[in-house]
Design an enzyme around this catalytic site. Structure first.
Site, PDB file in Angstrom:
ATOM      1  N   HIS A   1     -22.415  12.080 -20.053  1.00  0.00           N
ATOM      2  CA  HIS A   1     -22.056  13.296 -20.786  1.00  0.00           C
ATOM      3  C   HIS A   1     -20.905  13.055 -21.761  1.00  0.00           C
ATOM      4  CE1 HIS A   1     -21.460  17.365 -21.865  1.00  0.00           C
ATOM      5  NE2 HIS A   1     -20.693  17.767 -20.867  1.00  0.00           N
TER       6      HIS A   1
ATOM      7  N   CYS B   1     -18.743  21.408 -24.733  1.00  0.00           N
ATOM      8  CA  CYS B   1     -19.896  20.614 -24.308  1.00  0.00           C
ATOM      9  C   CYS B   1     -21.164  20.922 -25.104  1.00  0.00           C
ATOM     10  CB  CYS B   1     -20.157  20.831 -22.827  1.00  0.00           C
ATOM     11  SG  CYS B   1     -18.783  20.328 -21.764  1.00  0.00           S
TER      12      CYS B   1
END
Length: 396
Positions: A345, A81
């Site tokens: 995201h 991430c």
């Protein structure tokens, strides 16, 4: 040497499989927007670090080729991430080290519907790079049949509640704030506003986290053009320039695993370490920051990050968000974009989208979500597995 962001761009973040595009289409859209923002042709770009997690090797080249076939080096970056901010850090290092004067950091992701598995590829736990992290969780909490990433962060929330009395309403207040902020962001995947009670009433993903406290899977891309001070002067870009005043990456240390705590294993120690290094490099502290984009993959991680960044003492983050200190009119505005929870995201793009938002804020170009008078910003991007990148930016 100093380094500056002079152009940023991003696509709207989309729910997977709702827009007819390929990863190179979204990368071209974001990259072209960053170049247009700076008024710089792709032919002046010397290097291109490209971040993504779900496409095959050399997808970075396939994406960058849509911007031009100039023969410049393209680097494929994968740091879970934290991939987007890792690409940004590589771009800054090329410039700060005097290797290049103009570098384009690009990040994208084309994802599938549904929750992520135990690693970026959702593969077998036995060979997953995060097996050690989940082992710590299982030893302390067992393993439930809920999405693994929500489970490890949800267990961190349970620990925070047990240690500090953090309430479910305080966790939900994070999500309510970020959903409220996203209403003013045309790039956000979700723009609906929810009250705290609605967030608490949503479907439970892993107690105490409800669906509206969890970041979604997303498609999208973002980009930032990073240049030297010499380049800023030569091309008359001072009005566009936002200085990367300090930046640091930290990875897991023994502290991440020694306590057996999910709070530590999801990355609070490395976030704290990266923040301290970034503050030292910039000569600035959290007290100097006006606006923050941080990694709220789950509501609890926003609370943990308040503490890691030094915004409050350990255990006080629930009270901080409840007080209104992290929204418009408060001490800081945190995630004016809507954050990961509401903006979306797409892993490879997230860190660069944060940089884009801070750049717009410091230039006074954020429209209805503008933080008045913002001159200094901070971006925090974390990847389980692990990497934490903290970037301190200020208007040149």
């Amino acid at each position: 040497m100093k380094s500056y962001i002079v152009g940023v761009g991003m696509t709207k973040f989309e729910k997977p499989e709702t827009r007819d595009w390929q990863y190179w289409d979204m990368a071209e859209e974001a990259g072209a927007a960053a170049l247009a923002d700076a008024g710089i042709p792709y032919e002046l770009v010397e290097q291109v670090p490209v971040g993504y997690c779900f496409q095959p090797s050399t997808a970075g080249q396939r994406a960058a080729y849509e911007l031009g076939l100039t023969g410049v080096p393209v680097y494929n970056v994968n740091n879970n991430c934290a991939t987007g901010s890792t690409a940004l850090m590589m771009a800054r290092q090329f410039v700060a080290g005097g290797i290049s004067d103009c570098v384009l950091a690009l990040g994208f992701e084309k994802m599938k519907k549904g929750a992520l598995g135990g690693g970026a590829d959702g593969g077998d736990f036995g060979t997953s790079p995060v097996a050690r992290h989940y082992g710590v969780m299982a030893a302390a909490h067992g393993f439930e049949m809920t999405p693994p990433t929500a489970q490890i962060f949800g267990n961190a929330a349970r620990e925070h509640t047990e240690r500090h009395g953090t309430t479910e309403r305080q966790l939900a207040a994070v999500a309510a704030k970020n959903h409220r902020h996203s209403a003013d962001n045309p790039y956000a995947q979700f723009r609906d506003v929810y009250e705290t009670d609605e967030i608490l009433a949503a479907r439970t993903v892993h107690r105490p986290l409800t669906k509206l406290q969890c970041s979604p899977t997303s498609d999208g891309a973002a980009a930032a053009l990073v240049v030297s001070e010499r380049f800023v002067v030569e091309h008359g870009l001072h009005d566009k320039a936002v200085e990367i005043a300090g930046q640091a990456m930290a990875t897991d240390t023994a502290d991440s695993f020694a306590s057996g705590s999910c709070i530590d294993v999801v990355g609070k120690p490395m976030s704290r370490a990266a923040a301290r290094q970034a503050y030292e490099a910039s000569g600035l502290g959290i007290e100097d920051v006006d606006v923050i984009e941080l990694h709220d993959c789950f509501s609890v991680n926003e609370l943990l990050t308040y503490e890691a960044l030094g915004m409050c003492a350990d255990g006080e983050s629930g009270k901080l968000v409840e007080s209104g200190a992290t929204t418009h009119g408060g001490r800081w505005v945190v995630n004016p974009s809507g954050g990961l929870i509401s903006k979306g995201h797409p892993l490879g793009a997230t860190g660069l989208a944060q940089a884009a938002e801070i750049t717009w804020q410091l230039r006074g170009e954020a429209g209805a979500r503008q933080v008045p008078g913002a001159r200094t910003g901070l971006a925090h991007n974390i990847g389980l597995g692990g990497a934490a990148v903290v970037t301190v930016l200020r208007k040149a």
